[in-house]
Scaffold this motif. Structure first.
Motif, PDB file in Angstrom:
ATOM      1  N   GLN A  75      11.922  11.228 -10.803  1.00 25.87           N
ATOM      2  CA  GLN A  75      12.596  12.221  -9.931  1.00 25.87           C
ATOM      3  C   GLN A  75      13.998  11.717  -9.705  1.00 25.87           C
ATOM      4  OE1 GLN A  75      11.378  15.329  -9.006  1.00 25.87           O
ATOM      5  NE2 GLN A  75       9.843  15.329 -10.089  1.00 25.87           N
ATOM      6  N   GLN A  76      14.029  10.645  -8.816  1.00 25.74           N
ATOM      7  CA  GLN A  76      15.216   9.862  -8.161  1.00 25.74           C
ATOM      8  C   GLN A  76      15.103   8.493  -7.698  1.00 25.74           C
ATOM      9  OE1 GLN A  76      16.914  13.034  -5.866  1.00 25.74           O
ATOM     10  NE2 GLN A  76      15.731  12.228  -3.807  1.00 25.74           N
ATOM     11  N   CYS A  77      16.136   7.781  -7.524  1.00 23.03           N
ATOM     12  CA  CYS A  77      15.760   6.569  -6.519  1.00 23.03           C
ATOM     13  C   CYS A  77      16.114   6.775  -5.275  1.00 23.03           C
ATOM     14  CB  CYS A  77      16.968   5.446  -7.245  1.00 23.03           C
ATOM     15  SG  CYS A  77      17.117   4.001  -6.275  1.00 23.03           S
ATOM     16  N   GLN A  78      15.088   5.980  -4.379  1.00 22.95           N
ATOM     17  CA  GLN A  78      15.508   6.038  -2.834  1.00 22.95           C
ATOM     18  C   GLN A  78      14.942   4.768  -2.180  1.00 22.95           C
ATOM     19  OE1 GLN A  78      12.571   9.396  -2.554  1.00 22.95           O
ATOM     20  NE2 GLN A  78      11.384   8.335  -1.104  1.00 22.95           N
ATOM     21  N   THR A  79      15.171   4.888  -0.962  1.00 23.43           N
ATOM     22  CA  THR A  79      14.627   3.600  -0.354  1.00 23.43           C
ATOM     23  C   THR A  79      13.300   3.821   0.240  1.00 23.43           C
ATOM     24  OG1 THR A  79      15.674   4.189   1.799  1.00 23.43           O
ATOM     25  CG2 THR A  79      16.881   2.666  -0.025  1.00 23.43           C
TER      26      THR A  79
ATOM     27  N   LEU B 280      11.548   4.322  -6.891  1.00 28.08           N
ATOM     28  CA  LEU B 280      11.587   5.331  -7.983  1.00 28.08           C
ATOM     29  C   LEU B 280      10.745   6.279  -7.526  1.00 28.08           C
ATOM     30  CD1 LEU B 280      13.441   6.087 -10.135  1.00 28.08           C
ATOM     31  CD2 LEU B 280      11.635   5.585 -11.799  1.00 28.08           C
ATOM     32  N   ALA B 281      11.243   7.559  -7.100  1.00 35.08           N
ATOM     33  CA  ALA B 281      10.343   8.750  -6.714  1.00 35.08           C
ATOM     34  C   ALA B 281       9.862   9.489  -7.849  1.00 35.08           C
ATOM     35  CB  ALA B 281      11.029   9.598  -5.783  1.00 35.08           C
ATOM     36  N   CYS B 282       8.537   9.426  -8.192  1.00 35.03           N
ATOM     37  CA  CYS B 282       8.011  10.270  -9.320  1.00 35.03           C
ATOM     38  C   CYS B 282       7.091  11.229  -8.875  1.00 35.03           C
ATOM     39  CB  CYS B 282       7.425   9.143 -10.374  1.00 35.03           C
ATOM     40  SG  CYS B 282       8.481   8.061 -10.892  1.00 35.03           S
TER      41      CYS B 282
ATOM     42  N   LYS C 212       0.788  -1.252  -0.073  1.00 33.42           N
ATOM     43  CA  LYS C 212      -0.233   0.047  -0.066  1.00 33.42           C
ATOM     44  C   LYS C 212       0.945   1.248   0.154  1.00 33.42           C
ATOM     45  CE  LYS C 212      -0.642   0.014   5.118  1.00 33.42           C
ATOM     46  NZ  LYS C 212       0.049   0.861   5.374  1.00 33.42           N
ATOM     47  N   GLU C 213       2.076   1.140   0.559  1.00 32.93           N
ATOM     48  CA  GLU C 213       2.976   2.117   0.406  1.00 32.93           C
ATOM     49  C   GLU C 213       3.558   2.674  -0.908  1.00 32.93           C
ATOM     50  OE1 GLU C 213       3.762  -0.098   4.264  1.00 32.93           O
ATOM     51  OE2 GLU C 213       3.496  -0.442   2.025  1.00 32.93           O
ATOM     52  N   LEU C 214       3.453   1.886  -1.870  1.00 32.93           N
ATOM     53  CA  LEU C 214       3.941   2.114  -3.325  1.00 32.93           C
ATOM     54  C   LEU C 214       2.584   2.065  -4.144  1.00 32.93           C
ATOM     55  CD1 LEU C 214       6.736  -0.702  -3.276  1.00 32.93           C
ATOM     56  CD2 LEU C 214       6.923   1.739  -2.936  1.00 32.93           C
ATOM     57  N   PHE C 215       2.919   2.739  -5.386  1.00 28.25           N
ATOM     58  CA  PHE C 215       1.670   3.263  -6.190  1.00 28.25           C
ATOM     59  C   PHE C 215       1.469   2.100  -7.187  1.00 28.25           C
ATOM     60  CE2 PHE C 215       0.031   5.783  -9.671  1.00 28.25           C
ATOM     61  CZ  PHE C 215      -0.804   6.453  -9.062  1.00 28.25           C
TER      62      PHE C 215
ATOM     63  N   VAL D 111       4.737  10.230  -5.979  1.00 26.90           N
ATOM     64  CA  VAL D 111       4.369   8.656  -5.539  1.00 26.90           C
ATOM     65  C   VAL D 111       5.742   8.087  -5.826  1.00 26.90           C
ATOM     66  CG1 VAL D 111       2.091   8.885  -6.851  1.00 26.90           C
ATOM     67  CG2 VAL D 111       3.959   8.170  -8.281  1.00 26.90           C
ATOM     68  N   LEU D 112       5.516   6.780  -5.244  1.00 26.10           N
ATOM     69  CA  LEU D 112       6.758   5.841  -5.508  1.00 26.10           C
ATOM     70  C   LEU D 112       6.384   4.493  -6.147  1.00 26.10           C
ATOM     71  CD1 LEU D 112       7.997   5.888  -1.554  1.00 26.10           C
ATOM     72  CD2 LEU D 112       9.068   7.179  -3.554  1.00 26.10           C
ATOM     73  N   LEU D 113       7.112   4.358  -7.297  1.00 27.46           N
ATOM     74  CA  LEU D 113       7.186   3.093  -8.058  1.00 27.46           C
ATOM     75  C   LEU D 113       8.125   2.144  -7.628  1.00 27.46           C
ATOM     76  CD1 LEU D 113       6.633   4.554 -11.687  1.00 27.46           C
ATOM     77  CD2 LEU D 113       4.984   4.149  -9.860  1.00 27.46           C
ATOM     78  N   PRO D 114       7.774   0.867  -7.314  1.00 26.90           N
ATOM     79  CA  PRO D 114       8.903  -0.026  -7.051  1.00 26.90           C
ATOM     80  C   PRO D 114       9.934  -0.488  -7.858  1.00 26.90           C
ATOM     81  CG  PRO D 114       6.716  -1.098  -7.381  1.00 26.90           C
ATOM     82  CD  PRO D 114       6.656   0.079  -7.318  1.00 26.90           C
TER      83      PRO D 114
END
Length: 562
Positions: free
Chosen positions: A392-396, A411-413, A378-381, A424-427
């Motif tokens: 945007q950029q890669c993050q944990t 991947l932050a987008c 649920k934390e990811l889009f 949003v965050l894409l795995p």
């Protein structure tokens, strides 16, 4: 002592070339004339020829089952340019000494000339012991302290150990398995030992089968290849190279020891020229055997023409492929001197990981999703077809997995909504599909693309190079710049009318010349013409394979949590 031409070839050590032969007798003697590759050649009794080399001209192939010729298989003739990529099957017959390996197997400085063997017993040397079944790489043959030996390498615990094995070393040596892929031409030149056949397994046909193919439809098995050799020789009465097939019924006698070998012309390949020191350039040469091809400058390099070779050097090229879905895709090597301009074309990305590789600090990567993806966290889009994002950029990111918190790469987008943006965050392991949205209308020179963008990169020619008579790139519907490679070139011009110079590739152009003792009229080469070189599918795969050997592969995309 006289022998047939075929027996002479099988007994000859390549390192002993050139050799001078005298024709003794045979069907093709007594002043008879035969034609080979468009060259008429007379081989009279007592005629003297200088053999400068021999190579496999064609292969006789039979379908192989359990390392033996199938009883239902007919023999077929395969030219060396027969399409396909093949794997070499290790020879099950042992070699009894290092001398036999050096005599029968091609060992040389190129990337193909490093065969691998193993010994069935330990080999104890002065300060090193080669263990049985340990892979030994043979790199070169040379004289060491007055004894002929092979320079070898063994890799043990990620450390290389170099040593020499004398040719007199006896034992039981077997070929190691080879996981590389080769064209038939490469196998013929490097991977067929003298006096032995070679079994190969078809890896990739590269072409759609048709009824003219000598192999059965959907064939994916093994072939036994039997070589037919071609002798390359020089005759005193001619200035070109004579090609003689080894199966001609001709008897010859080796008279090298009682003949002045320097009285013959000395043919040199482009590789031979490239190995000369830079101080020896420029030089004047006469073409003894020109390349095939209608593309400039190859159509100007005809037999008998005199050329000036100004210098040797390494030059960068962009390896590009047409953006087509059909099998007629063409490949090119584009020089950095190309003067046309390009406009960007949308790129396609199969995973979120590819988006991370392609993003740049210069601009936000704008993409549209072409494939839906439902996130297990649920934390990811979760992505729907048509969703648009700015990368945007890669993050944990911390996710809940089986009741435990776990860190994964994401991947932050920014998702583009109708009137706002949503973070949003894409795995990173997401397998989806994205197409780039291009806002940039600028026209770029090749040098600007190299400096500002990562490869691969999609473009279309917007302004053709007017210095080229026919700019083949301009007709392409789109091009993908795949990678930048470095290759070896010679800069040449016509000796009689040096109004322009050309770069010719050393390793993709079959051409023989002999040097003339003439002074070069001008040491400064004329203006260099831009040449876009079209490469065959086989050459394309070889270029990518060898270039990638020098690159560290990108890290594997993270796996989906299980």
């Amino acid at each position: 002592m006289a022998s047939t031409l075929e027996k002479f070839i099988h007994s000859l050590d390549l390192r002993a070339l050139p050799r001078v032969l005298q024709i003794q007798s045979g069907i093709y003697c007594q002043g008879s004339v035969y034609e080979m590759f468009g060259n008429e050649c007379s081989l009279s009794t007592e005629e003297v020829i200088k053999v400068i080399g021999f190579k496999i001209n064609k292969l006789i192939a039979s379908i192989c089952e359990n390392n033996e010729v199938s009883q239902f298989s007919a023999k077929v003739e395969l030219p060396l340019n027969f399409p396909g990529l093949y794997k070499v099957v290790a020879d099950k017959t042992p070699y009894v000494s290092i001398e036999e390996i050096a005599r029968k197997v091609s060992i040389g400085p190129t990337r193909f000339g490093h065969p691998c063997f193993y010994s069935t017993k330990d080999i104890k040397l002065a300060n090193f012991t080669v263990k049985h079944n340990e892979q030994i790489t043979f790199n070169s043959v040379e004289e060491v302290h007055g004894t002929m030996a092979v320079n070898c390498v063994v890799v043990r615990n990620n450390q290389s150990h170099s040593f020499t094995l004398p040719l007199s070393q006896e034992g039981e040596f077997y070929e190691c398995e080879d996981d590389q892929i080769y064209t038939l031409k490469e196998i013929a030149e490097w991977k067929i030992p003298k006096c032995r056949n070679r079994i190969v397994k078809l890896f990739n046909t590269l072409h759609v089968w048709d009824s003219s193919s000598p192999l059965p439809e959907n064939f994916d098995g093994c072939l036994i290849l039997v070589p037919v050799y071609e002798v390359q020789a020089v005759m005193k009465s001619r200035k070109d190279i004579v090609h003689i097939l080894s199966d001609l019924d001709v008897e010859v006698k080796d008279v090298t020891d009682c003949y002045d070998i320097s009285s013959f012309l000395q043919p040199l390949s482009l590789e031979d020229i490239f190995e000369r020191t830079s101080k020896e350039f420029p030089m004047v040469a006469e073409i003894m055997e020109g390349p095939s091809g209608s593309q400039k400058p190859y159509n100007l390099l005809s037999t008998g023409k005199e050329i000036v070779i100004y210098k040797k050097y390494q030059a960068a090229r962009i390896l590009a492929s047409e953006m087509r879905s059909d099998s007629s895709k063409r490949r090119y090597l584009i020089p950095m001197s190309y003067k046309g301009k390009f406009k960007r074309r949308p790129r396609e990305f199969p995973t979120a990981y590819d988006l991370e590789i392609a993003r740049s600090e210069k601009e936000h990567l704008h993409v549209v999703a072409t494939k839906a993806f439902i996130s297990p966290h649920k934390e990811l889009f979760s992505v729907s077809v048509g969703d648009q994002f700015l990368v945007q950029q890669c993050q944990t990111s911390e996710v809940l997995y089986e009741g435990r918190k776990k860190l994964i790469d994401a991947l932050a987008c920014e998702q583009i909504l109708s009137d706002s943006y949503k973070k949003v965050l894409l795995p990173m392991y997401m397998e989806g599909g994205f197409v780039e949205v291009i806002h940039d209308k600028k026209q770029y020179h090749l040098s600007e693309i190299r400096k500002e963008f990562h490869l691969p990169f999609n473009v279309k020619v917007s302004v053709r190079d007017l210095s080229i008579d026919k700019d083949v790139l301009a007709a392409a519907p789109g091009l993908q710049f795949e990678e930048e490679i470095t290759d070896s070139y010679l800069l040449i011009s016509s000796a009689s009318s040096p109004v322009e110079s050309w770069e010719i590739p050393v390793y993709r152009l079959n051409m023989l010349v002999h040097l003339l003792s003439k002074d070069v009229q001008t040491l400064v080469p004329p203006v260099t013409r831009t040449t876009v070189e079209e490469v065959s599918e086989e050459e394309y795969y070889m270029l990518r394979r060898y270039e990638n050997l020098t690159l560290h592969p990108p890290p594997r995309p993270p796996k989906k949590p299980t």
